[in-house]
Design an enzyme around this catalytic site. Structure first.
Site, PDB file in Angstrom:
ATOM      1  N   LEU A  33      -7.728  -1.994  -1.473  1.00 14.42           N
ATOM      2  CA  LEU A  33      -8.175  -1.163  -0.354  1.00 14.42           C
ATOM      3  C   LEU A  33      -7.036  -0.334   0.244  1.00 14.42           C
ATOM      4  O   LEU A  33      -5.889  -0.761   0.275  1.00 14.42           O
ATOM      5  CB  LEU A  33      -8.795  -2.054   0.731  1.00 14.42           C
ATOM      6  CG  LEU A  33      -9.977  -2.899   0.279  1.00 14.42           C
ATOM      7  CD1 LEU A  33     -10.542  -3.708   1.450  1.00 14.42           C
ATOM      8  CD2 LEU A  33     -11.078  -2.060  -0.356  1.00 14.42           C
ATOM      9  N   HIS A  37     -10.890   3.537   2.163  1.00 16.12           N
ATOM     10  CA  HIS A  37     -11.903   2.476   2.310  1.00 16.12           C
ATOM     11  C   HIS A  37     -12.070   2.088   3.781  1.00 16.12           C
ATOM     12  O   HIS A  37     -13.178   1.844   4.248  1.00 16.12           O
ATOM     13  CB  HIS A  37     -11.489   1.227   1.525  1.00 16.12           C
ATOM     14  CG  HIS A  37     -11.344   1.424   0.046  1.00 16.12           C
ATOM     15  ND1 HIS A  37     -10.118   1.399  -0.579  1.00 16.12           N
ATOM     16  CD2 HIS A  37     -12.256   1.633  -0.926  1.00 16.12           C
ATOM     17  CE1 HIS A  37     -10.287   1.570  -1.876  1.00 16.12           C
ATOM     18  NE2 HIS A  37     -11.577   1.725  -2.121  1.00 16.12           N
ATOM     19  N   GLY A 147     -17.870   7.269   0.076  1.00 16.57           N
ATOM     20  CA  GLY A 147     -16.911   8.338   0.317  1.00 16.57           C
ATOM     21  C   GLY A 147     -17.252   9.603  -0.459  1.00 16.57           C
ATOM     22  O   GLY A 147     -17.723   9.536  -1.596  1.00 16.57           O
ATOM     23  N   GLU A 148     -16.976  10.753   0.162  1.00 16.73           N
ATOM     24  CA  GLU A 148     -17.145  12.031  -0.550  1.00 16.73           C
ATOM     25  C   GLU A 148     -16.115  12.183  -1.661  1.00 16.73           C
ATOM     26  O   GLU A 148     -16.239  13.048  -2.508  1.00 16.73           O
ATOM     27  CB  GLU A 148     -17.018  13.200   0.443  1.00 16.73           C
ATOM     28  CG  GLU A 148     -18.216  13.337   1.352  1.00 16.73           C
ATOM     29  CD  GLU A 148     -18.143  14.564   2.240  1.00 16.73           C
ATOM     30  OE1 GLU A 148     -17.065  15.190   2.338  1.00 16.73           O
ATOM     31  OE2 GLU A 148     -19.183  14.887   2.851  1.00 16.73           O
ATOM     32  N   GLN A 153     -20.822  10.544  -7.612  1.00 13.97           N
ATOM     33  CA  GLN A 153     -21.353   9.191  -7.394  1.00 13.97           C
ATOM     34  C   GLN A 153     -22.277   9.166  -6.166  1.00 13.97           C
ATOM     35  O   GLN A 153     -23.364   8.561  -6.204  1.00 13.97           O
ATOM     36  CB  GLN A 153     -20.185   8.221  -7.193  1.00 13.97           C
ATOM     37  CG  GLN A 153     -20.561   6.870  -6.625  1.00 13.97           C
ATOM     38  CD  GLN A 153     -19.368   5.940  -6.572  1.00 13.97           C
ATOM     39  OE1 GLN A 153     -18.903   5.486  -7.606  1.00 13.97           O
ATOM     40  NE2 GLN A 153     -18.868   5.655  -5.386  1.00 13.97           N
TER      41      GLN A 153
HETATM   42  P1  AMP Z   1     -13.693   2.426  -5.031  1.00 13.54           P
HETATM   43  O1  AMP Z   1     -13.085   1.166  -4.520  1.00 13.54           O
HETATM   44  O2  AMP Z   1     -12.725   3.392  -5.592  1.00 13.54           O
HETATM   45  O3  AMP Z   1     -14.882   2.165  -5.921  1.00 13.54           O
HETATM   46  O4  AMP Z   1     -14.290   3.164  -3.759  1.00 13.54           O
HETATM   47  C1  AMP Z   1     -15.164   2.516  -2.875  1.00 13.54           C
HETATM   48  C2  AMP Z   1     -15.696   3.515  -1.887  1.00 13.54           C
HETATM   49  O5  AMP Z   1     -14.607   4.083  -1.162  1.00 13.54           O
HETATM   50  C3  AMP Z   1     -16.442   4.689  -2.535  1.00 13.54           C
HETATM   51  O6  AMP Z   1     -17.554   5.018  -1.730  1.00 13.54           O
HETATM   52  C4  AMP Z   1     -15.402   5.776  -2.526  1.00 13.54           C
HETATM   53  O7  AMP Z   1     -15.957   7.072  -2.526  1.00 13.54           O
HETATM   54  C5  AMP Z   1     -14.697   5.495  -1.220  1.00 13.54           C
HETATM   55  N1  AMP Z   1     -13.361   6.087  -1.211  1.00 13.54           N
HETATM   56  C6  AMP Z   1     -12.360   5.903  -2.104  1.00 13.54           C
HETATM   57  N2  AMP Z   1     -11.285   6.665  -1.802  1.00 13.54           N
HETATM   58  C7  AMP Z   1     -11.642   7.371  -0.679  1.00 13.54           C
HETATM   59  C8  AMP Z   1     -10.971   8.345   0.124  1.00 13.54           C
HETATM   60  N3  AMP Z   1      -9.738   8.773  -0.154  1.00 13.54           N
HETATM   61  N4  AMP Z   1     -11.641   8.839   1.197  1.00 13.54           N
HETATM   62  C9  AMP Z   1     -12.900   8.438   1.493  1.00 13.54           C
HETATM   63  N5  AMP Z   1     -13.572   7.518   0.768  1.00 13.54           N
HETATM   64  C10 AMP Z   1     -12.959   6.993  -0.307  1.00 13.54           C
END
Ligand code: AMP
Length: 285
Positions: A33, A37, A147-148, A153
């Site tokens: 994280l 996150h 997240g955008e 996704q």
């Molecule tokens: P992940 O752990 O990479 O699967 O991401 C989990 C969630 O966090 C997903 O909804 C991602 O889009 C979001 N997320 C990851 N990095 C960012 C970021 N830099 N800004 C906003 N949301 C993020």
């Protein structure tokens, strides 16, 4: 914060949270994280009474030659971060709990998963849709926060929720970035010092291309220039840099409606993705 690893304990704990009638928000993650996150968790806290976060490095969304075995795993640190911001429950199953012996069901979302990462990572969005639908069924949240940063996704999940009539509100949080503009990502942990410095070329090239398009440069020209800048900065030729309709993700040849510029490119062995909103200038349209 409670940490649960099996589905029976999860259901029991969620039922106890739900007993007071409050709203439950789910924040699905793969762990390692960072502040991106944590922005999702903060948004979940604002919109719900109880936040459930999940950490599961989902094997079905990794291709055969991708980084499943090396993906960063730091559950103790992650749990500390979630606890600190008032997360009620961490759902951290292992792979057999998610995919027991004989598991055979796949969820595929057409249309929005075509092209972009859907083309570069065959099967990726089936893996994402399958695990997110499972998480939704397991936790049965009132809302879920994404997240955008992972824009395609997000579109796949919104489509699935609409198509399958899931009673879950999908909330999107803007991409959180480092001071130099690089989008926060668990995969940034892979970058060496020099790669990390060079990686800022990705948001910079996208920002410049978006600006050029808004001033009337044809998208194809602005995109070609962005591709050249990435290669000059030390990236491999991009997997894709594309302008798409912001809502439907249909490819756009001209900037005639709200759009999104999306890119994926490798620096060394690390594959980075990013995307930006591109709004047409009403005076040029
Ligand atoms: P992940 O752990 O990479 O699967 O991401 C989990 C969630 O966090 C997903 O909804 C991602 O889009 C979001 N997320 C990851 N990095 C960012 C970021 N830099 N800004 C906003 N949301 C993020």
């Amino acid at each position: 914060m409670q940490i649960v690893r099996d589905i029976d304990s999860l259901r029991e704990t969620v039922a106890a949270l739900r007993a007071d009638g409050g709203r439950i928000a789910l924040v699905p993650t793969m762990g390692a994280l960072h502040a991106g996150h944590m922005a999702l968790v903060a948004e979940a806290r604002r919109r719900a009474d109880h936040v459930v976060a999940s950490i599961f490095v989902n094997p079905r969304q990794f291709g055969a030659n991708e980084d499943l075995s090396t993906y960063p795993r730091r559950e103790a640190t992650d749990a500390g971060m979630l606890d600190e911001v008032g997360c009620a429950l961490l759902w951290a199953p292992d792979a057999p709990a998610m995919y027991p012996e004989g598991y055979a069901t796949n969820v595929g979302v057409g249309g929005v998963s075509d092209g972009l990462d859907g083309a570069a990572r065959p099967g990726h969005f089936d893996g994402v849709a399958t695990i997110v639908l499972k998480l939704f069924n397991q936790v049965q949240p009132d809302l879920a926060v994404f997240g955008e940063k992972d824009y395609q996704q997000l579109a796949v999940i919104r489509r699935m929720v609409r198509d399958l009539d899931l009673p879950i509100e999908i909330v999107a949080v803007p991409t959180q970035r480092d001071a130099d503009g690089l989008a926060l990502s668990s995969r940034n942990f892979y970058l060496g010092e020099e790669e990390r410095r060079a990686a800022r070329a990705l948001p910079r090239a996208l920002g410049e291309a978006a600006g050029a398009m808004q001033r009337g440069t044809p998208p194809a020209e602005a995109i070609a220039a962005a591709g050249d800048k990435l290669v000059k900065a030390g990236f491999e030729p991009a997997d894709y840099i594309e302008l798409r309709d912001a809502a439907t993700l249909v490819p756009l040849a001209s900037l005639d409606r709200p759009a999104r510029l999306l890119a994926a490119a490798r620096i060394g062995t690390t594959r980075l993705i990013d995307n930006l909103a591109v709004e047409p200038d009403p005076q040029i349209m």
